[in-house]
Motif scaffolding. Structure first.
Motif, PDB file in Angstrom:
ATOM      1  N   TYR A  57      -6.163  26.772 135.375  1.00  0.00           N
ATOM      2  CA  TYR A  57      -6.853  27.713 134.508  1.00  0.00           C
ATOM      3  C   TYR A  57      -5.940  28.884 134.171  1.00  0.00           C
ATOM      4  O   TYR A  57      -4.960  29.141 134.877  1.00  0.00           O
ATOM      5  CB  TYR A  57      -8.162  28.197 135.146  1.00  0.00           C
ATOM      6  CG  TYR A  57      -8.006  29.001 136.412  1.00  0.00           C
ATOM      7  CD1 TYR A  57      -7.984  30.395 136.369  1.00  0.00           C
ATOM      8  CD2 TYR A  57      -7.895  28.384 137.649  1.00  0.00           C
ATOM      9  CE1 TYR A  57      -7.845  31.149 137.528  1.00  0.00           C
ATOM     10  CE2 TYR A  57      -7.762  29.127 138.810  1.00  0.00           C
ATOM     11  CZ  TYR A  57      -7.737  30.509 138.742  1.00  0.00           C
ATOM     12  OH  TYR A  57      -7.600  31.250 139.888  1.00  0.00           O
ATOM     13  N   MET A  73     -11.750  32.423 130.238  1.00  0.00           N
ATOM     14  CA  MET A  73     -10.810  31.518 130.870  1.00  0.00           C
ATOM     15  C   MET A  73     -10.710  30.199 130.110  1.00  0.00           C
ATOM     16  O   MET A  73     -11.712  29.666 129.647  1.00  0.00           O
ATOM     17  CB  MET A  73     -11.310  31.258 132.294  1.00  0.00           C
ATOM     18  CG  MET A  73     -10.519  30.268 133.080  1.00  0.00           C
ATOM     19  SD  MET A  73     -11.378  29.812 134.613  1.00  0.00           S
ATOM     20  CE  MET A  73     -11.570  31.392 135.407  1.00  0.00           C
ATOM     21  N   SER A  75      -9.278  26.245 130.717  1.00  0.00           N
ATOM     22  CA  SER A  75      -8.899  25.380 131.837  1.00  0.00           C
ATOM     23  C   SER A  75      -8.800  23.940 131.384  1.00  0.00           C
ATOM     24  O   SER A  75      -9.336  23.562 130.351  1.00  0.00           O
ATOM     25  CB  SER A  75      -9.911  25.495 132.987  1.00  0.00           C
ATOM     26  OG  SER A  75     -11.098  24.810 132.682  1.00  0.00           O
ATOM     27  N   PHE A  92     -15.365  29.757 139.379  1.00  0.00           N
ATOM     28  CA  PHE A  92     -15.194  30.219 137.997  1.00  0.00           C
ATOM     29  C   PHE A  92     -16.312  31.185 137.602  1.00  0.00           C
ATOM     30  O   PHE A  92     -16.087  32.132 136.864  1.00  0.00           O
ATOM     31  CB  PHE A  92     -15.147  29.044 137.023  1.00  0.00           C
ATOM     32  CG  PHE A  92     -13.845  28.268 137.028  1.00  0.00           C
ATOM     33  CD1 PHE A  92     -12.729  28.706 137.721  1.00  0.00           C
ATOM     34  CD2 PHE A  92     -13.755  27.081 136.332  1.00  0.00           C
ATOM     35  CE1 PHE A  92     -11.535  27.993 137.710  1.00  0.00           C
ATOM     36  CE2 PHE A  92     -12.564  26.352 136.302  1.00  0.00           C
ATOM     37  CZ  PHE A  92     -11.455  26.810 137.000  1.00  0.00           C
TER      38      PHE A  92
END
Length: 125
Positions: A57, A73, A75, A92
């Motif tokens: 990520y 984010m 990923s 996360f």
């Protein structure tokens, strides 16, 4: 009067540099909470973060005072064992938005606005 504003600007600029000076170029391993997968978090000096859990990520960060704000984010999307996927999803969800930070030697603690803490230990190179 101008001297006062220049001094305040310099102070605030240095306060935000504390995070960059301590974190940039380093990578950390999550030590608490415990998950069934290894989770890492690293920072560069250009405002980028990266790491690995089940997936890799990355994103950007900005530090001001004793808080760091993480961008959305990105990923990879590899599948894994259900318990690993659940752990990654929980991590996360905690690692997001604006968080308070604290450095204690080689340890970094991030605290979410909801009060959840993520504790990391610096990975020795």
């Amino acid at each position: 009067m101008n001297t006062f504003f220049c001094s305040m600007f310099a102070f605030l600029s240095l306060a935000s540099c504390t995070f960059v000076n301590n974190a940039a170029g380093n990578e950390y391993k999550l030590i608490s909470p415990k998950y069934p997968i290894d989770i890492t978090l690293g920072f560069n000096n250009k405002g980028g973060y990266f790491g690995g859990a089940l997936n890799r990520y990355f994103g950007t960060y900005k530090a001001v005072d004793n808080k760091v704000t993480f961008s959305y984010m990105a990923s990879t999307k590899m599948a894994g064992a259900p318990e690993d996927m659940k752990a990654e999803s929980e991590y996360f969800g905690t690692f997001a938005g604006t968080m308070e930070y604290k450095f204690d030697g080689d340890n970094l603690t991030l605290k979410s606005e909801a009060g959840k803490e993520l504790k990391y230990e610096k990975i020795k190179k």
